[in-house]
Write a protein that holds these residues in place. Structure first.
Motif, PDB file in Angstrom:
ATOM      1  N   ASP A 231     -43.937  30.099 -40.185  1.00 33.32           N
ATOM      2  CA  ASP A 231     -44.781  30.827 -39.227  1.00 33.32           C
ATOM      3  C   ASP A 231     -46.029  29.562 -39.216  1.00 33.32           C
ATOM      4  O   ASP A 231     -45.407  28.777 -38.842  1.00 33.32           O
ATOM      5  CB  ASP A 231     -46.551  31.368 -40.782  1.00 33.32           C
ATOM      6  CG  ASP A 231     -46.957  30.017 -41.333  1.00 33.32           C
ATOM      7  OD1 ASP A 231     -47.153  29.020 -40.330  1.00 33.32           O
ATOM      8  OD2 ASP A 231     -47.994  30.713 -42.080  1.00 33.32           O
ATOM      9  N   THR A 232     -46.468  29.950 -37.774  1.00 36.64           N
ATOM     10  CA  THR A 232     -46.618  29.381 -36.234  1.00 36.64           C
ATOM     11  C   THR A 232     -47.521  28.207 -36.820  1.00 36.64           C
ATOM     12  O   THR A 232     -48.023  27.296 -36.200  1.00 36.64           O
ATOM     13  CB  THR A 232     -47.069  30.495 -35.223  1.00 36.64           C
ATOM     14  OG1 THR A 232     -48.626  31.410 -35.884  1.00 36.64           O
ATOM     15  CG2 THR A 232     -45.854  30.892 -34.881  1.00 36.64           C
ATOM     16  N   LYS A 233     -48.853  28.536 -38.062  1.00 33.62           N
ATOM     17  CA  LYS A 233     -49.189  26.950 -38.332  1.00 33.62           C
ATOM     18  C   LYS A 233     -48.971  26.571 -39.345  1.00 33.62           C
ATOM     19  O   LYS A 233     -49.193  25.573 -39.671  1.00 33.62           O
ATOM     20  CB  LYS A 233     -50.591  28.282 -39.212  1.00 33.62           C
ATOM     21  CG  LYS A 233     -51.530  29.531 -37.847  1.00 33.62           C
ATOM     22  CD  LYS A 233     -52.413  29.478 -39.346  1.00 33.62           C
ATOM     23  CE  LYS A 233     -53.669  30.433 -38.071  1.00 33.62           C
ATOM     24  NZ  LYS A 233     -54.847  31.044 -39.515  1.00 33.62           N
TER      25      LYS A 233
ATOM     26  N   ALA B 248     -43.362  26.415 -31.876  1.00 34.84           N
ATOM     27  CA  ALA B 248     -43.662  26.614 -32.508  1.00 34.84           C
ATOM     28  C   ALA B 248     -45.037  25.616 -30.803  1.00 34.84           C
ATOM     29  O   ALA B 248     -46.227  26.886 -31.466  1.00 34.84           O
ATOM     30  CB  ALA B 248     -44.847  26.257 -33.852  1.00 34.84           C
TER      31      ALA B 248
ATOM     32  N   ALA C  96     -44.658  28.453 -28.630  1.00 31.50           N
ATOM     33  CA  ALA C  96     -45.392  29.701 -29.143  1.00 31.50           C
ATOM     34  C   ALA C  96     -47.229  30.084 -29.131  1.00 31.50           C
ATOM     35  O   ALA C  96     -47.555  30.770 -28.400  1.00 31.50           O
ATOM     36  CB  ALA C  96     -44.992  29.778 -30.414  1.00 31.50           C
ATOM     37  N   THR C  97     -47.852  28.791 -29.378  1.00 33.01           N
ATOM     38  CA  THR C  97     -48.764  29.319 -29.560  1.00 33.01           C
ATOM     39  C   THR C  97     -50.353  28.188 -29.256  1.00 33.01           C
ATOM     40  O   THR C  97     -51.063  27.986 -29.110  1.00 33.01           O
ATOM     41  CB  THR C  97     -49.516  28.258 -31.183  1.00 33.01           C
ATOM     42  OG1 THR C  97     -49.147  27.277 -31.438  1.00 33.01           O
ATOM     43  CG2 THR C  97     -48.311  29.504 -32.116  1.00 33.01           C
TER      44      THR C  97
ATOM     45  N   TYR D 134     -39.112  31.825 -32.070  1.00 34.01           N
ATOM     46  CA  TYR D 134     -40.104  32.265 -32.798  1.00 34.01           C
ATOM     47  C   TYR D 134     -40.255  33.767 -32.284  1.00 34.01           C
ATOM     48  O   TYR D 134     -39.713  34.614 -30.995  1.00 34.01           O
ATOM     49  CB  TYR D 134     -41.883  31.731 -31.599  1.00 34.01           C
ATOM     50  CG  TYR D 134     -41.567  32.352 -30.603  1.00 34.01           C
ATOM     51  CD1 TYR D 134     -42.352  33.009 -29.971  1.00 34.01           C
ATOM     52  CD2 TYR D 134     -40.761  30.755 -28.952  1.00 34.01           C
ATOM     53  CE1 TYR D 134     -42.574  33.190 -28.076  1.00 34.01           C
ATOM     54  CE2 TYR D 134     -41.487  31.240 -28.181  1.00 34.01           C
ATOM     55  CZ  TYR D 134     -42.290  32.151 -27.955  1.00 34.01           C
ATOM     56  OH  TYR D 134     -42.269  32.144 -26.408  1.00 34.01           O
TER      57      TYR D 134
ATOM     58  N   PRO E  64     -46.180  36.138 -31.372  1.00 33.27           N
ATOM     59  CA  PRO E  64     -45.546  35.394 -32.622  1.00 33.27           C
ATOM     60  C   PRO E  64     -46.447  34.781 -34.203  1.00 33.27           C
ATOM     61  O   PRO E  64     -47.126  34.585 -33.728  1.00 33.27           O
ATOM     62  CB  PRO E  64     -45.859  33.408 -31.316  1.00 33.27           C
ATOM     63  CG  PRO E  64     -45.556  33.764 -30.351  1.00 33.27           C
ATOM     64  CD  PRO E  64     -46.927  35.059 -29.799  1.00 33.27           C
ATOM     65  N   GLN E  65     -45.400  34.824 -34.541  1.00 33.19           N
ATOM     66  CA  GLN E  65     -46.101  34.989 -36.120  1.00 33.19           C
ATOM     67  C   GLN E  65     -45.695  33.544 -36.974  1.00 33.19           C
ATOM     68  O   GLN E  65     -45.623  32.964 -37.626  1.00 33.19           O
ATOM     69  CB  GLN E  65     -45.427  36.014 -36.930  1.00 33.19           C
ATOM     70  CG  GLN E  65     -46.526  37.295 -36.823  1.00 33.19           C
ATOM     71  CD  GLN E  65     -45.890  38.331 -37.109  1.00 33.19           C
ATOM     72  OE1 GLN E  65     -45.665  38.751 -38.059  1.00 33.19           O
ATOM     73  NE2 GLN E  65     -46.623  39.961 -35.794  1.00 33.19           N
ATOM     74  N   TYR E  66     -43.584  33.695 -36.430  1.00 38.03           N
ATOM     75  CA  TYR E  66     -42.856  32.501 -37.176  1.00 38.03           C
ATOM     76  C   TYR E  66     -41.926  32.578 -36.585  1.00 38.03           C
ATOM     77  O   TYR E  66     -41.296  32.707 -35.021  1.00 38.03           O
ATOM     78  CB  TYR E  66     -42.174  33.892 -38.229  1.00 38.03           C
ATOM     79  CG  TYR E  66     -43.031  34.164 -39.432  1.00 38.03           C
ATOM     80  CD1 TYR E  66     -43.020  33.603 -40.278  1.00 38.03           C
ATOM     81  CD2 TYR E  66     -43.667  35.700 -39.466  1.00 38.03           C
ATOM     82  CE1 TYR E  66     -43.973  33.829 -41.216  1.00 38.03           C
ATOM     83  CE2 TYR E  66     -43.903  35.997 -40.531  1.00 38.03           C
ATOM     84  CZ  TYR E  66     -44.436  35.343 -41.633  1.00 38.03           C
ATOM     85  OH  TYR E  66     -44.995  35.679 -42.613  1.00 38.03           O
ATOM     86  N   ILE E  67     -41.532  30.916 -36.576  1.00 37.01           N
ATOM     87  CA  ILE E  67     -40.486  29.999 -35.811  1.00 37.01           C
ATOM     88  C   ILE E  67     -38.922  29.771 -37.130  1.00 37.01           C
ATOM     89  O   ILE E  67     -39.238  29.921 -38.333  1.00 37.01           O
ATOM     90  CB  ILE E  67     -40.799  28.589 -35.525  1.00 37.01           C
ATOM     91  CG1 ILE E  67     -42.265  28.817 -35.075  1.00 37.01           C
ATOM     92  CG2 ILE E  67     -39.709  27.933 -35.138  1.00 37.01           C
ATOM     93  CD1 ILE E  67     -42.044  29.470 -33.573  1.00 37.01           C
TER      94      ILE E  67
END
Length: 601
Positions: free
Chosen positions: A259-261, A449, A452-453, A552, A558-561
């Motif tokens: 996930d993006t975190k 990521a 994306a974020t 992503y 964006p939620q997942y890589i």
């Protein structure tokens, strides 16, 4: 006078005798009491049971199989007791026909000595179901001791093998680092089993017992239980892992779904192996076959596989270009498919060239010439410094042992390593992720990521360590100018997967709208003066380029890589597009991607 002197001498001697008697009878009493206590009271360490590892839905991925170890009393090899020793061996091999008599004797001799008064381990593990029918018979024999001894077991065998890791018998080097292992006997050797070993193994307990002259237990005086039940809960979803393994059947490479975190839902290194063979032991032939394979099944390619990133470096490098005062976001080139630098010709992958090209087109169609020329303006020093700040050439901080850092080459690096000056051609090569540049699949996932974020995540498998949540904060590594220009890079990565001329658009079939970047990383040098090059499928397998696709999704939320590397796969979109698409669809099916992500708008 003489009589008085004689009386004084006798009195002195008498007093000395009284003092001596007092010393022997009273003052030394505590000393001999302690000495006696040492002879009759023993402190016995109790091995803790290793903590279980479970996936995000509490499904066990590393557990302890119930069983027992068999111990024999010491000093049975003397002439007086040799017959007893043989009788015990006869009984054990009769009750458990699979036991190796010679191995039992070898184990016993290794530990038996005049100074050892403890029972000796001769059989490391007998399964619970095999021991129970004969337990009472063995437990009545003075020379035999049955001790609970769980054995590590991996119910999903090869699934996520490199991530979970395995335990094996502790060697002397391990014991020197952690003396507790002499009692426990085994330790984490790879993966999460190794990284979290100290936590998972727990803390030994202790029993204080009174024994007689024959070392037989008379009474338990105190008991401190071991600190165990150290549960490790992962972000991994084993169902997703098994699905991804099926997609990689017959392929060599790596994948990460994060996930993006930074929470890793699935990750794989292929080919893999059944973890249980390391716990139970394997034949020399089996080990040799695995160790000598050209596909390197023992290598965790996610964190230890170093590959040229190829064109997957272009979004990160493009961000450096468009935020530089030397280049800017309106800069364009006229790609004619070749560029001459210092007597060498550097070619774009498209033989007829891309023509007029800006940053969006350069990433969408992966124009090499744009990045060649930009590197000559920006220069190696600013390129290297920027990419390192973005997280390349250093550890991501993942909770895995011995993570490799890769290489972001620079003038200083080359001088230190090779004692040779940097060349301008190396700057050009670096601009398309080739030359000496190397990265792990995990590092390229974090780069994706970041775009994306706007934040660089710290990848992590652990969700809870015991009851303590684990969620490291993403790092803020971008300048304000870089954050402001990210939409340009995102738009270009969206086009890669969706525009007619995007390098991945013909291979993406997911229900989710994605953004990403393909990459084709050469494994052999190709002379730049060769105008007509062989196509990837015309090359022998181990000479084919590695195929990258890092993405992503959903693109607008964006939620997942998902990053995939296929060794010797050729073109990134062709080799990995189908796999990436199916992974996102599985994420949707399992409920990880929210419904609003279906349209991706």
């Amino acid at each position: 006078m003489k009589v008085k002197f004689i009386i004084f001498v006798f009195a002195s001697i008498w007093l000395a005798l009284i003092v001596r008697v007092f010393s022997l009878a009273v003052a030394s009493n505590s000393y001999y009491e302690k000495l006696s206590e040492r002879n009759t009271i023993k402190h016995e360490k109790i091995s803790p049971v290793r903590g279980e590892i479970v996936d995000v839905k509490n499904r066990p991925v590393a557990i302890n199989k119930l069983g027992f170890k068999i111990q024999l009393a010491p000093h049975l090899l003397s002439k007086k007791k040799r017959k007893e020793f043989e009788e015990e061996l006869d009984l054990l091999t009769k009750l458990f026909p699979k036991l190796d008599r010679k191995k039992i004797i070898k184990n016993y001799k290794k530990q038996d000595s005049f100074y050892n008064h403890n029972y000796i381990d001769v059989v490391s593990f007998i399964p619970y179901e095999e021991m129970m029918p004969v337990y009472s018979k063995l437990n009545l024999r003075d020379n035999i001791k049955i001790v609970s001894a769980p054995k590590r077991f991996y119910p999903y065998k090869e699934t996520a093998a490199h991530m979970i890791g395995y335990v094996a018998r502790a060697n002397q080097k391990d014991i020197d680092k952690d003396p507790t292992l002499e009692l426990i006997g085994y330790t984490g050797k790879t993966g999460l089993e190794k990284y979290y070993n100290k936590y998972l193994q727990g803390v030994p307990g202790e029993r204080e017992i009174k024994v007689n002259a024959n070392n037989q237990e008379i009474e338990q005086l105190s008991y401190t239980p071991p600190q165990e039940d150290k549960k490790l809960t992962l972000n991994l979803d084993i169902e997703l892992e098994r699905y991804i393994s099926s997609l990689f059947e017959g392929k060599v490479g790596a994948v990460v779904v994060m996930d993006t975190k930074g929470a890793i839902l699935a990750a794989g290194s292929f080919p893999n192996y059944d973890l249980n063979i390391f716990v139970s032991g394997m034949s020399y032939k089996m080990y040799n076959d695995l160790a000598s394979s050209l596909d390197h099944p023992f290598t965790n390619k996610l964190t230890h596989g170093l590959y040229p990133p190829g064109s997957t470096i272009k979004p990160s490098l493009g961000l450096l270009y468009i935020t530089s005062s030397k280049i800017g976001d309106s800069w364009t080139v006229n790609c004619k498919s070749n560029l001459k630098v210092s007597g060498r010709t550097f070619r774009c992958w498209k033989r007829q060239g891309h023509g007029h090209t800006n940053i969006t087109k350069a990433i969408r169609e992966s124009c090499d010439d744009f990045f060649y020329k930009g590197s000559l303006i920006l220069g190696n020093e600013l390129m290297s410094e920027g990419l390192r700040r973005y997280g390349l050439g250093k550890k991501t901080g993942i909770d895995m042992p011995n993570e490799f850092i890769g290489i972001v080459p620079s003038r200083q690096w080359k001088m230190q390593k090779y004692h040779r000056p940097w060349s301008i051609g190396e700057t050009v090569n670096m601009s398309i992720g080739q030359g000496d540049m190397l990265a792990t699949p995990l590092q390229m996932a974090t780069q994706t990521a970041l775009v994306a974020t706007g934040k660089l995540p710290v990848p992590h498998f652990a969700k809870f360590i015991g009851n303590q949540a684990y969620s490291p904060e993403p790092k803020d590594v971008l300048t304000e100018a870089e954050k402001a220009k990210l939409p340009l890079i995102r738009r270009a990565m969206y086009d890669v997967c969706n525009a007619p001329r995007g390098t991945a658009s013909h291979y993406i079939t997911s229900k989710i709208k994605l953004a990403g970047k393909t990459g084709t990383a050469q494994v052999i040098g190709i002379k730049q003066d060769i105008k007509k090059r062989k196509l990837e499928h015309e090359l022998s397998y181990y000479n084919r380029s590695h195929a990258w696709l890092t993405t992503y999704g959903p693109a607008k939320d964006p939620q997942y890589i998902v990053t995939v590397l296929i060794e010797h796969g050729g073109h990134g979109g062709h080799a990995a597009g189908g796999i990436v698409s199916k992974i996102y669809d599985k994420l949707l099916e399992l409920g990880y991607i929210k419904e609003k992500g279906k349209k991706g708008e």
